[in-house]
Write a protein that holds these residues in place. Structure first.
Motif, PDB file in Angstrom:
ATOM      1  N   THR A 127     -43.345  -6.653 -27.455  1.00  0.00           N
ATOM      2  CA  THR A 127     -42.948  -8.059 -27.397  1.00  0.00           C
ATOM      3  C   THR A 127     -43.191  -8.781 -28.715  1.00  0.00           C
ATOM      4  O   THR A 127     -42.566  -9.815 -28.982  1.00  0.00           O
ATOM      5  CB  THR A 127     -43.690  -8.800 -26.262  1.00  0.00           C
ATOM      6  OG1 THR A 127     -45.100  -8.756 -26.507  1.00  0.00           O
ATOM      7  CG2 THR A 127     -43.386  -8.164 -24.918  1.00  0.00           C
ATOM      8  N   LEU A 128     -44.085  -8.239 -29.534  1.00  0.00           N
ATOM      9  CA  LEU A 128     -44.346  -8.831 -30.842  1.00  0.00           C
ATOM     10  C   LEU A 128     -43.359  -8.352 -31.906  1.00  0.00           C
ATOM     11  O   LEU A 128     -43.360  -8.880 -33.029  1.00  0.00           O
ATOM     12  CB  LEU A 128     -45.776  -8.505 -31.301  1.00  0.00           C
ATOM     13  CG  LEU A 128     -46.903  -9.076 -30.437  1.00  0.00           C
ATOM     14  CD1 LEU A 128     -48.248  -8.550 -30.918  1.00  0.00           C
ATOM     15  CD2 LEU A 128     -46.877 -10.598 -30.441  1.00  0.00           C
ATOM     16  N   LYS A 141     -38.552  -7.134 -37.088  1.00  0.00           N
ATOM     17  CA  LYS A 141     -38.255  -7.618 -35.748  1.00  0.00           C
ATOM     18  C   LYS A 141     -36.782  -7.431 -35.386  1.00  0.00           C
ATOM     19  O   LYS A 141     -35.893  -7.513 -36.238  1.00  0.00           O
ATOM     20  CB  LYS A 141     -38.627  -9.096 -35.623  1.00  0.00           C
ATOM     21  CG  LYS A 141     -40.123  -9.349 -35.587  1.00  0.00           C
ATOM     22  CD  LYS A 141     -40.439 -10.791 -35.215  1.00  0.00           C
ATOM     23  CE  LYS A 141     -41.940 -10.998 -35.075  1.00  0.00           C
ATOM     24  NZ  LYS A 141     -42.274 -12.358 -34.624  1.00  0.00           N
ATOM     25  N   THR A 154     -33.423  -8.659 -33.943  1.00  0.00           N
ATOM     26  CA  THR A 154     -32.798  -9.985 -33.826  1.00  0.00           C
ATOM     27  C   THR A 154     -31.385  -9.935 -33.256  1.00  0.00           C
ATOM     28  O   THR A 154     -30.983 -10.843 -32.535  1.00  0.00           O
ATOM     29  CB  THR A 154     -32.738 -10.670 -35.202  1.00  0.00           C
ATOM     30  OG1 THR A 154     -32.033  -9.820 -36.125  1.00  0.00           O
ATOM     31  CG2 THR A 154     -34.143 -10.935 -35.737  1.00  0.00           C
ATOM     32  N   ARG A 184     -38.531 -13.040 -20.817  1.00  0.00           N
ATOM     33  CA  ARG A 184     -39.280 -13.801 -19.812  1.00  0.00           C
ATOM     34  C   ARG A 184     -38.372 -14.203 -18.647  1.00  0.00           C
ATOM     35  O   ARG A 184     -38.755 -14.107 -17.481  1.00  0.00           O
ATOM     36  CB  ARG A 184     -39.873 -15.049 -20.472  1.00  0.00           C
ATOM     37  CG  ARG A 184     -40.711 -15.940 -19.554  1.00  0.00           C
ATOM     38  CD  ARG A 184     -40.964 -17.260 -20.216  1.00  0.00           C
ATOM     39  NE  ARG A 184     -39.694 -17.949 -20.506  1.00  0.00           N
ATOM     40  CZ  ARG A 184     -39.570 -18.931 -21.402  1.00  0.00           C
ATOM     41  NH1 ARG A 184     -40.628 -19.338 -22.090  1.00  0.00           N
ATOM     42  NH2 ARG A 184     -38.397 -19.493 -21.607  1.00  0.00           N
ATOM     43  N   ASP A 220     -37.479 -10.887 -31.801  1.00  0.00           N
ATOM     44  CA  ASP A 220     -37.310 -12.292 -32.133  1.00  0.00           C
ATOM     45  C   ASP A 220     -37.684 -13.174 -30.938  1.00  0.00           C
ATOM     46  O   ASP A 220     -37.565 -12.768 -29.772  1.00  0.00           O
ATOM     47  CB  ASP A 220     -35.857 -12.544 -32.537  1.00  0.00           C
ATOM     48  CG  ASP A 220     -35.629 -13.935 -33.064  1.00  0.00           C
ATOM     49  OD1 ASP A 220     -36.055 -14.221 -34.197  1.00  0.00           O
ATOM     50  OD2 ASP A 220     -35.033 -14.751 -32.315  1.00  0.00           O
ATOM     51  N   SER A 221     -38.108 -14.397 -31.220  1.00  0.00           N
ATOM     52  CA  SER A 221     -38.552 -15.299 -30.153  1.00  0.00           C
ATOM     53  C   SER A 221     -37.448 -15.591 -29.146  1.00  0.00           C
ATOM     54  O   SER A 221     -37.719 -15.794 -27.956  1.00  0.00           O
ATOM     55  CB  SER A 221     -39.056 -16.605 -30.768  1.00  0.00           C
ATOM     56  OG  SER A 221     -38.047 -17.234 -31.544  1.00  0.00           O
ATOM     57  N   SER A 222     -36.189 -15.592 -29.610  1.00  0.00           N
ATOM     58  CA  SER A 222     -35.086 -15.832 -28.681  1.00  0.00           C
ATOM     59  C   SER A 222     -34.968 -14.705 -27.659  1.00  0.00           C
ATOM     60  O   SER A 222     -34.645 -14.937 -26.484  1.00  0.00           O
ATOM     61  CB  SER A 222     -33.767 -15.978 -29.449  1.00  0.00           C
ATOM     62  OG  SER A 222     -33.461 -14.786 -30.157  1.00  0.00           O
ATOM     63  N   VAL A 247     -37.556 -12.845 -26.754  1.00  0.00           N
ATOM     64  CA  VAL A 247     -38.742 -12.995 -25.909  1.00  0.00           C
ATOM     65  C   VAL A 247     -38.439 -13.941 -24.750  1.00  0.00           C
ATOM     66  O   VAL A 247     -38.829 -13.692 -23.594  1.00  0.00           O
ATOM     67  CB  VAL A 247     -39.939 -13.511 -26.725  1.00  0.00           C
ATOM     68  CG1 VAL A 247     -41.117 -13.828 -25.797  1.00  0.00           C
ATOM     69  CG2 VAL A 247     -40.362 -12.491 -27.779  1.00  0.00           C
ATOM     70  N   ARG A 248     -37.730 -15.028 -25.037  1.00  0.00           N
ATOM     71  CA  ARG A 248     -37.384 -15.982 -23.979  1.00  0.00           C
ATOM     72  C   ARG A 248     -36.485 -15.332 -22.933  1.00  0.00           C
ATOM     73  O   ARG A 248     -36.658 -15.533 -21.724  1.00  0.00           O
ATOM     74  CB  ARG A 248     -36.706 -17.210 -24.586  1.00  0.00           C
ATOM     75  CG  ARG A 248     -37.662 -18.126 -25.349  1.00  0.00           C
ATOM     76  CD  ARG A 248     -37.005 -19.457 -25.667  1.00  0.00           C
ATOM     77  NE  ARG A 248     -35.912 -19.302 -26.634  1.00  0.00           N
ATOM     78  CZ  ARG A 248     -36.083 -19.362 -27.954  1.00  0.00           C
ATOM     79  NH1 ARG A 248     -37.303 -19.560 -28.461  1.00  0.00           N
ATOM     80  NH2 ARG A 248     -35.049 -19.228 -28.762  1.00  0.00           N
TER      81      ARG A 248
END
Length: 290
Positions: free
Chosen positions: A79-80, A23, A25, A91, A83-85, A87-88
């Motif tokens: 999107t997968l 991923k 990061t 969005r 990192d989730s940060s 992704v935010r």
């Protein structure tokens, strides 16, 4: 021949299974991540779907629907792989007007989030590369590594520095320290190098500069050899420094004199009868007595 679009090289089926990659990061990881993304998509002939420089197929294109499905599939996969940060942030970007409906624009927004897209950042990155100085770094290797990274960053921010211009800037900063090497590199440039030089050629020059700098440092760090000592005909070496009985060091004076048991007249006659011999330093090597 029909113009190339993102639908030109699509696989024959929608049934493609793309595996996970490491991923994304941080900013430093973007180039590696982008390479892995392209490699994964390339296995299924899907790499064109993230290239916004290639036009999308028109709605009446015979493969438009399949392109749309596959592009959305790649978009979801992208999107997968972040990192989730991120992704935010992705969005948030979409809520402010950036479209991420398809793979190419999703990839572009991810790049903008990670690398940056403000004009001020692009300007500062470009200037940092252009005005970077060798004296600000402890070694040639440190300077070359930092310069190459700044050039890459400037190019990613759409403020490109061509391989030829980058090479000229590099050579200019190393000219005082490595004059022979930089001169040979410039002398070897072909006539059309400004237009035809590739990124690989620039990287080769960077690697060669690091090697040359390391070799130069190694040569400078070698201890200086002792001053050669003179030898007498019997193979005994001597130095012009000796210590007296009281421990003090004094310089000894050498003089030419005949050996014991031989008169000066005999010695001079024999001396003149023989061809003079010289030491490697160019000095005559006769009997030296103290």
């Amino acid at each position: 021949m029909a113009a190339r679009t993102q639908a030109t090289r699509l696989p024959a089926t929608d049934l493609v299974r793309m595996g996970a990659i490491e991923k994304l990061t941080t900013r430093q990881d973007f180039e590696t991540w982008s390479f892995l993304v392209t490699s994964m998509l390339g296995q299924f002939d899907l790499e064109d779907l993230i290239d916004s420089t290639i036009p999308r197929p028109a709605e009446d294109h015979p493969h438009h629907d399949r392109w749309s499905r596959l592009s959305k599939k790649v978009r979801c996969w992208l999107t997968l792989q972040i990192d989730s940060s991120i992704v935010r942030e992705l969005r948030d970007e979409s809520s402010t007007g950036w479209s991420i409906a398809y793979a190419d624009e999703t990839y572009e927004v991810i790049r903008r989030i990670i690398v940056g897209h403000a004009h001020t950042k692009a300007k500062s990155t470009w200037k940092s590369a252009i005005f970077m100085k060798r004296e600000d770094y402890g070694s040639v290797e440190q300077y070359v590594t930092a310069f190459r990274q700044h050039v890459k960053a400037a190019n990613l921010l759409k403020t490109p520095i061509s391989p030829f211009c980058a090479s000229l800037l590099l050579l200019e900063q190393l000219e005082k320290e490595l004059p022979g090497w930089t001169g040979s590199i410039e002398a070897g440039f072909r006539s059309d190098i400004a237009e035809t030089m590739t990124e690989n050629e620039f990287h080769e020059i960077c690697c060669a500069a690091i090697d040359e700098g390391n070799n130069d440092n190694a040569d400078r760090s070698k201890p200086t050899s002792d001053k050669p000592r003179s030898s007498d005909p019997n193979g005994n070496t001597s130095s012009n420094l000796s210590s007296s009985s009281n421990g003090q060091t004094h310089i000894q004076k050498h003089r030419m004199a005949p050996p014991k048991g031989k008169s000066a007249r005999q010695y001079v006659a024999e001396w003149r009868a023989h061809e003079p011999q010289r030491t490697p330093e160019g000095n005559y090597n006769y009997n030296i007595v103290r």
